[in-house]
Design a protein around this motif. Structure first.
Motif, PDB file in Angstrom:
ATOM      1  N   ASP A  81       0.821  -1.207   0.000  1.00  0.00           N
ATOM      2  CA  ASP A  81       0.000   0.000   0.000  1.00  0.00           C
ATOM      3  C   ASP A  81       0.853   1.255   0.000  1.00  0.00           C
ATOM      4  OD1 ASP A  81      -2.165  -1.662   0.049  1.00  0.00           O
ATOM      5  OD2 ASP A  81      -2.558  -1.432   2.204  1.00  0.00           O
ATOM      6  N   ALA A  82       2.045   1.127   0.609  1.00  0.00           N
ATOM      7  CA  ALA A  82       2.946   2.286   0.644  1.00  0.00           C
ATOM      8  C   ALA A  82       3.759   2.411  -0.629  1.00  0.00           C
ATOM      9  CB  ALA A  82       3.870   2.181   1.849  1.00  0.00           C
ATOM     10  N   GLY A  83       3.599   1.458  -1.557  1.00  0.00           N
ATOM     11  CA  GLY A  83       4.348   1.495  -2.810  1.00  0.00           C
ATOM     12  C   GLY A  83       5.815   1.173  -2.637  1.00  0.00           C
ATOM     13  N   SER A  84       6.149   0.393  -1.610  1.00  0.00           N
ATOM     14  CA  SER A  84       7.548   0.070  -1.334  1.00  0.00           C
ATOM     15  C   SER A  84       7.885  -1.305  -1.889  1.00  0.00           C
ATOM     16  CB  SER A  84       7.806   0.111   0.182  1.00  0.00           C
ATOM     17  OG  SER A  84       9.098  -0.366   0.470  1.00  0.00           O
ATOM     18  N   ARG A  85       8.530  -1.335  -3.051  1.00  0.00           N
ATOM     19  CA  ARG A  85       8.961  -2.625  -3.609  1.00  0.00           C
ATOM     20  C   ARG A  85       9.993  -3.279  -2.698  1.00  0.00           C
ATOM     21  NH1 ARG A  85      10.723  -1.722  -9.690  1.00  0.00           N
ATOM     22  NH2 ARG A  85      10.889  -4.003  -9.529  1.00  0.00           N
ATOM     23  N   HIS A  86      10.819  -2.459  -2.098  1.00  0.00           N
ATOM     24  CA  HIS A  86      11.819  -2.958  -1.158  1.00  0.00           C
ATOM     25  C   HIS A  86      11.135  -3.656   0.016  1.00  0.00           C
ATOM     26  CE1 HIS A  86      14.331  -2.371   2.519  1.00  0.00           C
ATOM     27  NE2 HIS A  86      15.312  -2.777   1.723  1.00  0.00           N
ATOM     28  N   GLY A  87      10.066  -3.046   0.555  1.00  0.00           N
ATOM     29  CA  GLY A  87       9.355  -3.640   1.687  1.00  0.00           C
ATOM     30  C   GLY A  87       8.655  -4.930   1.299  1.00  0.00           C
ATOM     31  N   VAL A  88       8.038  -4.971   0.125  1.00  0.00           N
ATOM     32  CA  VAL A  88       7.373  -6.191  -0.339  1.00  0.00           C
ATOM     33  C   VAL A  88       8.402  -7.312  -0.499  1.00  0.00           C
ATOM     34  CG1 VAL A  88       6.140  -7.230  -2.277  1.00  0.00           C
ATOM     35  CG2 VAL A  88       5.462  -4.975  -1.434  1.00  0.00           C
ATOM     36  N   PHE A  89       9.543  -6.983  -1.078  1.00  0.00           N
ATOM     37  CA  PHE A  89      10.609  -7.975  -1.264  1.00  0.00           C
ATOM     38  C   PHE A  89      11.035  -8.571   0.082  1.00  0.00           C
ATOM     39  CE2 PHE A  89      14.933  -9.404  -1.578  1.00  0.00           C
ATOM     40  CZ  PHE A  89      15.089  -9.916  -2.858  1.00  0.00           C
ATOM     41  N   ARG A  90      11.278  -7.703   1.050  1.00  0.00           N
ATOM     42  CA  ARG A  90      11.760  -8.185   2.346  1.00  0.00           C
ATOM     43  C   ARG A  90      10.711  -9.035   3.066  1.00  0.00           C
ATOM     44  NH1 ARG A  90      12.568  -5.173   6.166  1.00  0.00           N
ATOM     45  NH2 ARG A  90      14.163  -6.445   7.191  1.00  0.00           N
ATOM     46  N   MET A  91       9.438  -8.669   2.908  1.00  0.00           N
ATOM     47  CA  MET A  91       8.395  -9.468   3.573  1.00  0.00           C
ATOM     48  C   MET A  91       8.258 -10.841   2.907  1.00  0.00           C
ATOM     49  SD  MET A  91       7.652  -7.662   6.107  1.00  0.00           S
ATOM     50  CE  MET A  91       9.353  -7.092   5.976  1.00  0.00           C
ATOM     51  N   ASP A  92       8.376 -10.894   1.592  1.00  0.00           N
ATOM     52  CA  ASP A  92       8.350 -12.206   0.926  1.00  0.00           C
ATOM     53  C   ASP A  92       9.551 -13.049   1.347  1.00  0.00           C
ATOM     54  OD1 ASP A  92       5.971 -11.780  -0.385  1.00  0.00           O
ATOM     55  OD2 ASP A  92       6.910 -11.050  -2.235  1.00  0.00           O
ATOM     56  N   LEU A  93      10.683 -12.393   1.482  1.00  0.00           N
ATOM     57  CA  LEU A  93      11.874 -13.092   1.941  1.00  0.00           C
ATOM     58  C   LEU A  93      11.681 -13.620   3.365  1.00  0.00           C
ATOM     59  CD1 LEU A  93      14.844 -13.872   1.415  1.00  0.00           C
ATOM     60  CD2 LEU A  93      15.503 -11.633   2.333  1.00  0.00           C
ATOM     61  N   ALA A  94      11.080 -12.795   4.221  1.00  0.00           N
ATOM     62  CA  ALA A  94      10.821 -13.226   5.595  1.00  0.00           C
ATOM     63  C   ALA A  94       9.835 -14.386   5.633  1.00  0.00           C
ATOM     64  CB  ALA A  94      10.291 -12.051   6.421  1.00  0.00           C
ATOM     65  N   ARG A  95       8.855 -14.374   4.726  1.00  0.00           N
ATOM     66  CA  ARG A  95       7.907 -15.502   4.674  1.00  0.00           C
ATOM     67  C   ARG A  95       8.624 -16.793   4.253  1.00  0.00           C
ATOM     68  NH1 ARG A  95       2.924 -14.346   1.093  1.00  0.00           N
ATOM     69  NH2 ARG A  95       2.161 -16.222   2.182  1.00  0.00           N
ATOM     70  N   ALA A  96       9.587 -16.669   3.351  1.00  0.00           N
ATOM     71  CA  ALA A  96      10.384 -17.833   2.970  1.00  0.00           C
ATOM     72  C   ALA A  96      11.185 -18.358   4.160  1.00  0.00           C
ATOM     73  CB  ALA A  96      11.324 -17.481   1.814  1.00  0.00           C
ATOM     74  N   GLU A  97      11.711 -17.433   4.967  1.00  0.00           N
ATOM     75  CA  GLU A  97      12.467 -17.836   6.155  1.00  0.00           C
ATOM     76  C   GLU A  97      11.572 -18.592   7.136  1.00  0.00           C
ATOM     77  OE1 GLU A  97      15.423 -15.783   9.491  1.00  0.00           O
ATOM     78  OE2 GLU A  97      14.378 -14.563   8.013  1.00  0.00           O
ATOM     79  N   VAL A  98      10.334 -18.119   7.317  1.00  0.00           N
ATOM     80  CA  VAL A  98       9.390 -18.798   8.201  1.00  0.00           C
ATOM     81  C   VAL A  98       9.052 -20.183   7.641  1.00  0.00           C
ATOM     82  CG1 VAL A  98       7.030 -18.762   9.096  1.00  0.00           C
ATOM     83  CG2 VAL A  98       8.435 -16.695   9.183  1.00  0.00           C
ATOM     84  N   ALA A  99       8.879 -20.287   6.339  1.00  0.00           N
ATOM     85  CA  ALA A  99       8.571 -21.582   5.722  1.00  0.00           C
ATOM     86  C   ALA A  99       9.723 -22.572   5.932  1.00  0.00           C
ATOM     87  CB  ALA A  99       8.295 -21.398   4.232  1.00  0.00           C
ATOM     88  N   ILE A 100      10.961 -22.095   5.868  1.00  0.00           N
ATOM     89  CA  ILE A 100      12.111 -22.969   6.123  1.00  0.00           C
ATOM     90  C   ILE A 100      12.106 -23.438   7.572  1.00  0.00           C
ATOM     91  CG2 ILE A 100      14.636 -23.074   6.229  1.00  0.00           C
ATOM     92  CD1 ILE A 100      14.627 -20.961   3.951  1.00  0.00           C
ATOM     93  N   ALA A 101      11.814 -22.505   8.494  1.00  0.00           N
ATOM     94  CA  ALA A 101      11.758 -22.884   9.902  1.00  0.00           C
ATOM     95  C   ALA A 101      10.683 -23.937  10.148  1.00  0.00           C
ATOM     96  CB  ALA A 101      11.498 -21.658  10.767  1.00  0.00           C
ATOM     97  N   ALA A 102       9.588 -23.860   9.387  1.00  0.00           N
ATOM     98  CA  ALA A 102       8.509 -24.851   9.506  1.00  0.00           C
ATOM     99  C   ALA A 102       8.789 -26.095   8.671  1.00  0.00           C
ATOM    100  CB  ALA A 102       7.191 -24.222   9.075  1.00  0.00           C
ATOM    101  N   LEU A 103       9.925 -26.122   7.987  1.00  0.00           N
ATOM    102  CA  LEU A 103      10.334 -27.230   7.116  1.00  0.00           C
ATOM    103  C   LEU A 103       9.385 -27.429   5.948  1.00  0.00           C
ATOM    104  CD1 LEU A 103      11.659 -29.847   9.703  1.00  0.00           C
ATOM    105  CD2 LEU A 103      12.938 -28.188   8.354  1.00  0.00           C
ATOM    106  N   ASP A 104       8.705 -26.362   5.537  1.00  0.00           N
ATOM    107  CA  ASP A 104       7.895 -26.386   4.315  1.00  0.00           C
ATOM    108  C   ASP A 104       8.786 -25.864   3.191  1.00  0.00           C
ATOM    109  OD1 ASP A 104       6.028 -26.337   2.324  1.00  0.00           O
ATOM    110  OD2 ASP A 104       4.553 -25.127   3.428  1.00  0.00           O
ATOM    111  N   LEU A 105       9.714 -26.719   2.765  1.00  0.00           N
ATOM    112  CA  LEU A 105      10.757 -26.272   1.834  1.00  0.00           C
ATOM    113  C   LEU A 105      10.202 -25.963   0.456  1.00  0.00           C
ATOM    114  CD1 LEU A 105      13.698 -28.654   2.808  1.00  0.00           C
ATOM    115  CD2 LEU A 105      12.957 -26.504   3.862  1.00  0.00           C
ATOM    116  N   ALA A 106       9.184 -26.695   0.031  1.00  0.00           N
ATOM    117  CA  ALA A 106       8.588 -26.412  -1.276  1.00  0.00           C
ATOM    118  C   ALA A 106       7.989 -25.015  -1.299  1.00  0.00           C
ATOM    119  CB  ALA A 106       7.519 -27.454  -1.593  1.00  0.00           C
ATOM    120  N   ARG A 107       7.310 -24.639  -0.213  1.00  0.00           N
ATOM    121  CA  ARG A 107       6.734 -23.289  -0.123  1.00  0.00           C
ATOM    122  C   ARG A 107       7.831 -22.239  -0.116  1.00  0.00           C
ATOM    123  NH1 ARG A 107       3.281 -19.575  -1.538  1.00  0.00           N
ATOM    124  NH2 ARG A 107       2.734 -18.100   0.118  1.00  0.00           N
TER     125      ARG A 107
END
Length: 905
Positions: A81-107
């Motif tokens: 909503d703030a138009g921050s591509r940098h912020g969207v990128f980092r949040m997607d990256l953080a979601r990937a980190e959470v998926a790894i912690a949950a061992l959902d490697l495909a996600r």
């Protein structure tokens, strides 16, 4: 709590408290403070992306991965909503980190593939595209962000991808990523600490099998400042020490690991798992189990902590299994893991073949399959071992680790070796161990040689066994030499099931014929070998444990049993024995005349028998070992074929043939030999007890004395207890009749019924010339010091325990007879020696003890004891017992063959 109209100052103060709690490792408290602050802020219409990101980090650390992802979705929406591509990128990256912690490697891989900057998506993140991924990272730009922010994103992306590739076993690719972001680390240091990135690099080097490089990099790191950093550094040091055989270095991490903050459950659980692995390596199995139990209690209950509880429960079970298995498990993995996949089998070995209910980390997966192979080989099931080996190879396919690849090849070689004759050779096993040596995995090399030596023993490949065992023993000695004295003793005493391989290597140095078992060596060399083996394997409690008795372990039980050993030692009268010691070949002339000493040492696949008479010593290699003697001796005495086998394989028949003038046979048993009913073994077609040979056993050669035997004058005491109503034990209807009969035959007092008390037994040992007990015996495997004799005590019953018997200052009764069940039974001490009630009574001052190897039948015992005591009126105990057994040999052998005389008469 912040009021709905909280000011910026109040909000900042609350957030500062949340940050302080996180820094202190109090994650649950931090999350609570942060959630209340966010609620107050949002009630005022204020929503901050970084607060949702912060909350997600805490939730993920606490195992609340679904909640963390939901928080990041909100944060991503705010960034969009703030138009921050940098912020969207980092949040997607953080979601990937959470998926790894949950061992959902495909996600996680899906989220990575969608990462986009400057309209160029990252695409598939397989290790095969490592070069393309690194190029994409280097070109990563956010034109509206300053350079430090872009550097930080590159580092965060690389480190998150490192975690993903680690879970795929792609350690070298992960190391390439670490190297690729080297130049970005200084710019990103505000948020990403360089020392933590360096520490992660060391972990990757360990996983990849580059242990020497890992040691160099770890030595370059500065000491950690706070408890959390010290814990993380200690985890890495512990893993490196265990893999590299630097047990002293690993043990040095125990205090830092114990100080891990409870508020960070993931870190605390990893620290506990590392402590368990170190303690298990030091053979402190029960201590490891206690550490796990306390950590589980601190974790509490709930779905968020259940995976951590499950993990520590498995680690506790594995520690116990490692202490009771013929072989140790491959290793106790330290890496975290979710899900449940095992339980405890009835024999307390870990059942590792239960289907996995949840995803498992790569380290845990390959370790689990490797353990399954070893346990299948131990069970003697080569088919199951081959199946588990196939699963292991499938789990480690494409792994980028020299260490894991070598372990997999070694496992395959062991399966092939144990399958029988074929191309698998001792040289092949040693070559694989050399590969482990080349990468600095000294601990794995020693462990591998131990497994290989054990396999050779099971296959009866004697030359292979000795070669493998010698190498293993040398490695173990090197590792142990770096430990402080107490830990060195802990490490060595149980490492080899009585130092079997070390003894085998020493004996191999003596020349002998593998076919006949005859060893031809100079008397001086045989005496030297005997002294070394006796020192290693026939330790009396007082001499074995010194000032550190409470910290040493028992052979096949837990270190909890070391407590009773310490109690026995502390209660000992510490009398100086003046018996026979073989200091040189000349000492053999101090042996009593016409006395034959058979001194055993038992290995898994064979035994060594030292035979001594006056002026002579020799040694035989017997084709019977611990593995072949693991059967019910009470049942064996009813099988003539089995008795003939025992007579032949224990060397009794040959020894009496070679030394025909023997009138006194003294057996110094070791390990499983102590359970053999020698009196029933056939010699020239008749039981040994029928020959005019007095048979006695002693727990150590020092008890053999030349001084003249005498019968102490004075009245004796016979104790008998028939009624056990209310005790939970069955009645012994004939016990009181037995006591009266014995007292009448030899002339003594019969204490029966309410007079058969613990106090009466203690008093009899102090004052009587001889003592007879007909009562229930109690053998407690979990508390050997509590084993003893169940007698009356006031209005109830109590076990007069071994620890108490040892404290009694006995007035040297010439005989104590224990007509109680399993009164000669005992656990095995570290060297394979046994401490039991007869030994305790001998230490307390008794001249001789007659005890039973197995349960005694109540009714036949009266006739047996009457016949024995009639003989005792005119003969010494050892001879009287042998004559009684010969007289009653036509009765069922299990009634009389289990009675053994212990002592020096």
């Amino acid at each position: 709590m912040i009021a709905p109209s909280a000011s910026d100052g109040d909000l900042d103060a609350q957030l500062a408290r949340a940050a302080a709690a996180e820094s202190a490792g109090e994650l649950r408290r931090s999350l609570g403070l942060l959630t209340r602050a966010m609620a107050a802020a949002e009630s005022g219409g204020r929503r901050y992306q970084y607060l949702h990101e912060w909350r997600a980090r805490l939730e993920s650390s606490l195992g609340q991965h679904a909640d963390a992802d939901a928080s990041l979705v909100i944060a991503r929406g705010l960034a969009h909503d703030a138009g921050s591509r940098h912020g969207v990128f980092r949040m997607d990256l953080a979601r990937a980190e959470v998926a790894i912690a949950a061992l959902d490697l495909a996600r996680a891989e899906q989220l990575f593939a969608g990462l986009c900057a400057d309209d160029e998506a990252l695409g598939p993140v397989t290790a095969e595209r490592c070069g393309a991924v690194i190029a994409w990272l280097r070109d990563l730009r956010f034109p509206d962000r300053p350079q430090p922010n872009v550097a930080l994103v590159r580092v965060e992306t690389a480190l998150t991808l490192v975690e993903l590739w680690s879970e795929r076993g792609k350690y070298r690719s992960a190391l390439r990523l670490i190297a690729a972001i080297e130049r970005d680390l200084p710019a990103a240091e505000i948020a990403i600490r360089i020392d933590q990135a360096r520490l992660r690099e060391v972990e990757l080097l360990i996983e990849a099998g580059e242990l020497r490089t890992a040691r160099e990099r770890l030595a370059q790191l500065a000491p950690a400042d706070d408890a959390i950093d010290r814990t993380r550094a200690a985890l890495v040091r512990a893993r490196l020490g265990l893999a590299g055989g630097d047990i002293a270095d690993a043990a040095g991490c125990l205090d830092d690991l114990a100080a891990a903050p409870d508020g960070d459950p993931q870190l605390a659980t990893s620290a506990t798992a590392a402590r368990i692995a170190i303690l298990a390596e030091l053979n402190l199995w029960q201590t490891a189990a206690d550490v796990a139990t306390r950590a589980i209690e601190r974790l509490g209950t709930g779905p968020a902590v259940q995976p951590l509880v499950d993990r520590l429960t498995r680690a506790r079970t594995a520690a116990r299994a490692r202490g009771r298995s013929v072989l140790a498990l491959w290793e106790l993995a330290i890496a975290p893991r979710d899900g449940q996949d095992d339980d405890t089998a009835s024999n307390e070995l870990l059942r590792l073949d239960v289907p996995v209910a949840a995803p498992a980390r790569f380290t845990e997966r390959w370790t689990r399959h490797a353990n399954e192979v070893i346990l299948a080989l131990e069970r003697g099931d080569p088919t199951a071992a081959a199946q588990h080996q196939a699963a292991l190879e499938a789990a480690t396919g494409g792994v980028e680790s020299t260490y894991i690849a070598a372990r997999v090849r070694l496992s395959a070689a062991l399966v092939a070796y144990c399958a029988g004759p074929g191309p698998a050779t001792c040289e092949a096993l040693q070559a694989i161990a050399s590969d482990l040596h080349a990468i600095g995995a000294r601990g794995a090399e020693a462990q591998a040689m131990r497994y290989a030596a054990w396999s050779a023993a099971r296959q009866e490949r004697i030359d292979d066994y000795v070669a493998l065992a010698r190498r293993a023993a040398s490695l173990i000695e090197d590792i142990a030499g770096e430990l402080p004295p107490v830990q060195r003793s802990q490490y060595l005493l149980n490492k080899w099931n009585g130092r079997d391989e070390f003894v085998a290597g020493r004996m191999r140095e003596l020349r002998h014929d593998d076919q006949t078992g005859v060893i031809t060596a100079r008397k001086r060399d045989v005496c030297r070998a005997f002294r070394e083996i006796e020192l290693l394997t026939h330790w009396p409690v007082d001499q074995a444990f010194g000032d550190h008795g409470a910290e040493l372990l028992l052979h096949e039980t837990s270190d909890a049993h070391a407590r009773w050993v310490h109690e026995l030692q502390a209660a000992s009268s510490r009398r100086q024995l003046r018996g026979f010691q073989l200091r040189s070949p000349l000492s053999l002339w101090r042996l009593p005349r016409r006395t034959l000493v058979l001194h055993y040492h038992v290995l898994p696949d064979r035994s060594y028998l030292f035979r001594m008479v006056r002026g002579h010593i020799d040694v035989r290699a017997l084709r019977v070992g611990r593995l072949q003697l693991q059967f019910d001796m009470r049942r064996a005495v009813g099988d003539p074929e089995r008795l003939r086998w025992l007579a032949s394989h224990t060397g009794i028949a040959e020894a009496l043939e070679d030394f025909p003038g023997t009138r006194r046979l003294v057996i110094v048993p070791h390990d499983a030999i102590a359970g053999v009913p020698f009196a029933a073994l056939p010699v020239d077609g008749q039981p040994l007890c029928t020959r005019r040979v007095a048979i006695s056993q002693i727990d150590r050669l020092e008890r053999l004395q030349r001084r003249r035997w005498f019968r102490r004058t004075g009245r004796g005491v016979a104790i008998g207890l028939a009624s056990y109503r209310g005790s939970g034990a069955p009645d012994l209807p004939d016990a009181e009749r037995e006591a009266r009969t014995v007292a009448a035959v030899l002339g003594g007092d019969a204490l029966v019924g309410d007079r058969s008390t613990c106090d009466a037994m203690r008093s009899a040992l102090r004052d009587a010339a001889w003592v007879h007990v007909a009562a229930h015996g109690a053998m407690h495997a979990a508390d050997p010091a509590g084993s003893g004799i169940l007698l009356r005590d006031g209005a109830g019953y109590r076990t007069l325990a071994l620890r108490e018997l040892r404290r009694i200052e006995a007035a040297r009764p010439w005989l104590v007879t224990l007509a109680t069940c399993r009164s000669a039974d005992a656990p095995v001490l570290p060297g394979g020696a046994r401490i039991c009630i007869p030994s305790a009574l001998l230490d307390a001052g008794a001249r001789g003890v007659i005890a039973a190897l197995w349960p005694i039948d109540d009714a036949p015992s009266v006739a047996l004891m009457e016949a024995l005591y009639r003989r005792l009126r005119d003969e010494r105990p050892a001879a009287a017992l042998a004559r009684m057994q010969a007289e009653l040999r036509d009765r069922p052998a299990h009634e009389w063959a289990g009675l053994v005389f212990y002592g020096n008469d």
